[in-house]
Motif scaffolding. Structure first.
Motif: not given
Length: 345
Positions: A50, A77, A79-80
């Motif tokens: 991330e 988590r 996927s954005r």
């Protein structure tokens, strides 16, 4: 069940070490629009991935994990980030197979954050934690086809000599022989099935003065069982050369190790690829004889006191990094590699 939490160790430092490989600026990196690729070989809950996806806008991450639960949580988590993240269910020594399946002849960076994740410790039924009585499983991959022995299988079937080896080598347990003998004796009356019985045995066998130092008396035994069940050192021995072979010129391999045997393997692998084979008394290094890689860190870096206070897991971390400076004969050059955009996902 509450959502597992995870504080990535040395997060800012890891991102700083990976960024030069993922943000241009290295040898031959004048193609400013090109997507770069990080293999996060031990994805866990995706904290490092991330941070990389946030700080390196041109980077794509391929996250590998043998734990299907962790993979599902991390994929949700991340996927954005859309198709900048690809999750793959695999063991981290399968880097070559993963990159081949994705059509990636070379990548820009590989990250390993070794050991057990906070998620695995937090979920009682996984059997990694000694703080609660739970089934002695400890398999990182519990998917249908994975199979493999559980921690209970190890305790109930290994000989005293085999148990001593596991506890001594992987747990660095001073009382390995005494504990192994007690396990063999006690399992005759009832096999080990849950962590509570094992913790009770450890309290009985480890002398009181030793129990007062070095953390929980079960810590070393549980670590040893986990490493044996998941064959972690053998996997790492195969994974390190695979990672080093996977990176292109300017690419980096970054490893966080938490066990002395793991860190020793990393140090040996990095030393081998950064050492010159030219005799030391030669006044110059002939062209083409330079080491293929260079060390990025001086020795092993550690967490500072503030991070250790906030995250005790950081106390044992040893961080090392290496960068490829010369193409291997079998490594595709920057100009010949297939473009990442549009590669199979």
């Amino acid at each position: 069940m509450a959502s597992p939490q995870h504080d990535p160790v040395l997060l800012d430092r890891v991102v700083a070490l990976l960024s030069p490989a993922l943000e241009r600026g290295g040898p031959g990196r004048d193609d400013a629009g090109r997507e770069t690729v990080l293999i996060d070989a031990t994805l866990g809950l995706g904290g490092h991935s991330e941070a990389v996806l946030t700080h390196c806008p041109h980077a794509r991450v391929v996250g590998i994990d043998r734990d299907t639960d962790a993979l599902a949580l991390a994929s949700a988590r991340l996927s954005r980030f859309g198709d900048r993240f690809t999750g793959v269910h695999a063991v981290y020594d399968e880097i070559a197979e993963v990159t081949a399946d994705l059509g990636l002849p070379a990548v820009d960076a590989v990250l390993f954050d070794l050991g057990v994740s906070s998620m695995q410790l937090d979920v009682a039924e996984r059997g990694f934690a000694y703080a609660v009585d739970a089934p002695l499983d400890m398999r990182m991959d519990r998917s249908g086809g994975a199979g493999g022995p559980t921690a209970a299988d190890v305790l109930n079937t290994y000989s005293a000599a085999e148990l001593t080896r596991v506890l001594r080598d992987y747990g660095e347990e001073k009382f390995a022989r005494k504990i192994a003998a007690a396990i063999v004796r006690e399992r005759e009356a009832a096999p080990f099935t849950t962590s509570g019985a094992l913790v009770e045995l450890l309290y009985a066998e480890i002398p009181a003065p030793a129990r007062r130092t070095g953390g929980h008396p079960a810590k070393r035994t549980f670590q040893a069982l986990r490493m044996e069940v998941n064959d972690e050192l053998s996997v790492l021995r195969r994974a390190l050369p695979a990672a080093l072979d996977a990176i292109d010129v300017g690419g980096r391999v970054v490893v966080e190790a938490y066990h002395s045997l793991e860190d020793r393997l990393v140090k040996q692998a990095f030393t081998a690829v950064t050492r010159s084979e030219v005799p030391p008394d030669l006044p110059f290094v002939p062209e083409g004889s330079e080491p293929a890689m260079r060390l990025v860190t001086r020795g092993a870096e550690k967490a500072d006191a503030a991070e250790i206070a906030a995250n005790p897991r950081a106390a044992s971390v040893r961080l090392r990094a290496v960068e490829r400076v010369r193409a291997a004969e079998s490594t595709p050059s920057r100009g010949s590699r297939a473009p990442h955009q549009g590669a199979p996902r």
